[in-house]
Structures are given as C-alpha cells and as structure tokens.
Design an enzyme around this catalytic site. Structure first.
Site, mmCIF file in Angstrom:
data_model
loop_
_atom_site.group_PDB
_atom_site.id
_atom_site.type_symbol
_atom_site.label_atom_id
_atom_site.label_comp_id
_atom_site.label_asym_id
_atom_site.label_seq_id
_atom_site.Cartn_x
_atom_site.Cartn_y
_atom_site.Cartn_z
ATOM 1 N N SER A 197 2.774 -4.096 26.770
ATOM 2 C CA SER A 197 2.800 -6.038 27.237
ATOM 3 C C SER A 197 3.022 -5.682 28.282
ATOM 4 O O SER A 197 3.249 -7.187 29.202
ATOM 5 C CB SER A 197 3.392 -6.518 26.274
ATOM 6 N N LYS A 198 2.925 -4.629 29.331
ATOM 7 C CA LYS A 198 4.174 -5.175 29.866
ATOM 8 C C LYS A 198 2.705 -5.254 31.759
ATOM 9 O O LYS A 198 1.474 -5.191 31.593
ATOM 10 C CB LYS A 198 3.949 -4.028 30.965
ATOM 11 N N ILE A 199 3.033 -5.607 32.875
ATOM 12 C CA ILE A 199 2.049 -5.824 33.970
ATOM 13 C C ILE A 199 1.126 -4.690 34.262
ATOM 14 O O ILE A 199 0.032 -4.602 35.053
ATOM 15 C CB ILE A 199 2.939 -5.773 35.523
#
Ligand SMILES: Cc1ncc(COP(=O)(O)O)c(C=O)c1O
Length: 392
Positions: free
Chosen positions: A177-179
């Site tokens: 769910s991170k960049i």
C-alpha cells in the site's frame, strides 16, 4: 497505490534464471545494489534492505540500543506497528497528540518527556513531513534519539532533505500500500557507522553472513533479510519514485487551487509543501458532525470520502484501535516491559489524546493517484465545492 511494469518482471526473471535467491549467494547481489541505489538517492551513508517496515522499526530501535527501562514517544495517529515495535524492543511507548498537520505535536512531545525518555519516533503520516525542525530542537535539548518512521513517506522531503535522513535512523516500508513496493519489504538508513553496523547485525542473525568492523561487538540477532527477487524489484521501483511523487504533486496543486476559496474547509497544514509526497489530499471541517454530513454528500456526488476517525471504528491507525497497547498486553507472562520496576505507573486510555480524535474526526481524506486525469480532478473538486455548498 502501486505500479508494477515490464521492467520489474524482467528484473525478477533475471534473478530466477541465475538461481541465487538469497542475498548472500550471488556475487552481484540485487539487494546490495538496491542498498547502494538508496544511499545515492537519499544522500545517506548507509542503507540496509529488510523484509518489512515493522522489521525496519525493530531493527532501528535495537540498533539505537533502546530497551528495558526506556520510554519512546510516538504519535497517537500512526499504524499500530510504531508503538508495537517499541514494545517488541522491550521499551514502553508514550503516546503524544498530533496537530493540524496530522503528525506529532512538538508541544506535546515536550509535555511527555520523563527521565526515562530515550527517543522520539516522528511518523510522517500519509506522505507528509512532521515538523522536523521543532522535533530536532527538542531532541537536542533533552539529548534524545530521533528514529523517523517514514513507512508512508518514502521520497518525501523536509527543507530540501529527504525524510528519514533528519533523525539518527530512518525506517521505510515497501509493503504494497506504499508509494513504491516489493509486496513486503523495508529499508533502514543511518549516517552513523555504529548504528548501521548494529542494524546489519540485528537484521542478520548477529551478522552471520557479513563482515563487520565491530566483530568484538557481535550479539544475537534475528532474520529480517530481504531476498534477491525483492531486491531486483526494489531497484526498478526506486527509479519510478520521483516521477510518481511529482505527478501526485501536480494533481494535488490543482486540487488545492480549485478548493482554496471554499468556505468552511481548512487544508491540512503542510510543514513543507515542496516536500510533500502524500497520496491523498486532506482537509478539516469545523466539526465531526459536519464531516459526516460532508462525506454523505460527497458519496452522492460520486466521490468516496468520509471522516478519518469515528468513535469505536477500531482503526489501528488511531490509538483507540491499538487495543493490545492500551491494555498493556505483551508476549511475556509477567507483563514485561510494563511490569519492570524502573517504570512508574503507565496509564493509557482511549480518551488520553482528545486533540488527535478531534482532528481526525473532522478530517476528510481524498485519494490522489499519479495518473489522475484533469476530468478526475474536476469531478473531485466540483464534488467538494457542491458538498460544502450543501452543508454550510
Ligand atoms: C506508519 C507505519 N509504520 C510502520 C508500518 C509497518 O510497515 P510493514 O507493513 O511493511 O511492516 C506501516 C505500514 O503500513 C506504517 O504505515
């Protein structure tokens, strides 16, 4: 938000063709190459790849020598891994309020310092820098360590310097769910050689594989190593990072401009707008009730949005949802670290940080994708203006 393309597929296939999946097998390790890439991009002396953001926090705390008898100040708004990692390091998390930037409130840090405080863990929530000048001034004054939880803010910066490089140790997550992502993964960075060596030892069974300049300092460690396939993906993802961030910034700027004159809306405070890497745009309404009504109106206009916190929703990003922390439950049958005599009575309650609950209860969060079209921006800004018009 994540994007995996042909380059990542090719990089993984190359590793599989070579057949060395552990970082300590191949001569030209993808994980080691990724660590050098991070050092260059972040202008930091030492980078260590790990198998997760939580692992990185644990490694960071152990590397800093945090342990029994210590207190670590954490914000009341962060993923539960932040306070949990402090307990895993056998220390006690002390929970501080956030301010209207939705990051830790420096004033409340000062109020929470005790003779047992060893470190502050600012968390750059949803890609926005904490007030690092104020936090570093407090840390210097009280001789505290700063361990940045940059799990949600890889690539963001504060006053021209990347987040994670302002404190003594910086920790990142590469979870999906991170960049940028490797599915699961993490990074620990530090300029200080001792912290870097200790981190490498802890993450690798006490340095089972590597060669350390501090071999007389060996101690038992864990296994938080990153594998070669993830190392290969990570290097490709890193090349995409600044482009993703710039594309999100362009879109957020347009959105901010479109709603800047809407009465009743207060944009989340940004300590450095130039350094923001948020995947969202956040603003505050005057009351939680109005925020709920606003969310309902937004849904009617086809844009999903609602208050970031409501009482009893169990969200593990907000301290009332950290049930095992509030109840001081630990793996140890005698309740260590809390039961240790060096601590006084540690009290937690789900009402202990009312400012945090107030801000999050009236905060509205809108997702911003790097490929959001002008039509998409127009749809969101029109919905915001119409919903505000309806409720005010
Ligand atoms: C602020 C924060 N810290 C730590 C973590 C833990 O990272 P991971 O899920 O990679 O263990 C996360 C993950 O969501 C996070 O958001």
């Amino acid at each position: 938000m994540y994007y995996i393309g042909a380059e990542e597929q090719q990089a993984v296939l190359k590793v599989l063709e070579k057949g060395d999946l552990c970082r300590y097998g191949p001569e030209d390790s993808t994980v080691s190459n990724f660590e050098r890439d991070v050092e260059e991009k972040f202008n930091t002396k030492h980078a260590l790849a790990t198998n997760g953001g939580t692992s990185s926090l644990i490694v960071g705390l152990y590397a800093a020598g945090i342990g029994l008898g210590d207190e670590v100040i954490v914000p009341a708004y962060t993923w539960v891994a932040t306070p949990a990692s402090v307990v895993i390091a056998n220390a006690v998390p002390v929970i501080a309020e956030i301010d209207n930037s939705l990051t830790i409130d420096p004033e409340d840090i000062e109020a929470k310092i005790t003779p047992r405080t060893r470190a502050i863990m600012p968390v750059h929530m949803i890609g926005v820098p904490s007030n690092m000048s104020a936090i570093k001034a407090i840390a210097d004054k009280h001789n505290l360590l700063v361990i940045e939880d940059s799990a949600q803010a890889i690539g963001a910066s504060y006053k021209g310097k990347r987040l994670g490089t302002h404190g003594h140790i910086g920790c990142f997550s590469l979870q999906q769910s991170k960049i940028i992502t490797t599915g699961e993964g993490g990074i620990v960075i530090a300029d200080d050689q001792q912290y870097a060596d200790r981190a490498r030892m802890i993450h690798d069974g006490g340095n089972l594989w590597g060669i350390s300049a501090h071999s007389d300092a060996f101690f038992p460690g864990m296994n938080f190593r990153m594998d070669e396939m993830r190392g290969a993906i990570a290097s490709v993802q890193l090349t995409r990072l600044d482009g993703f961030i710039e594309n999100m910034r362009i879109r957020k700027r347009k959105l901010r401009q479109a709603i800047t004159d809407v009465d009743g809306i207060e944009l989340r405070k940004l300590h450095d707008e130039e350094g923001d890497a948020a995947t969202t745009m956040v603003f505050l309404l005057p009351t939680p009730d109005l925020a709920s009504k606003f969310g309902e109106r937004m849904s009617e206009y086809g844009v999903g949005a609602g208050p970031m916190y409501s009482h009893g929703n169990g969200d593990k990003h907000v301290y009332p949802g950290w049930e095992y922390i509030l109840r001081k439950k630990t793996y140890h049958p005698n309740g260590l670290p809390y039961s240790h005599p060096s601590y006084g009575k540690i009290e937690y309650s789900d009402r202990m940080c009312p400012k945090t609950l107030d801000y999050l209860g009236r905060a509205i969060c809108i997702g911003v994708h790097p490929e959001m079209t002008d039509e998409g921006i127009e749809k969101v800004s029109t919905a915001i203006c119409s919903a505000a018009n309806d409720i005010f």
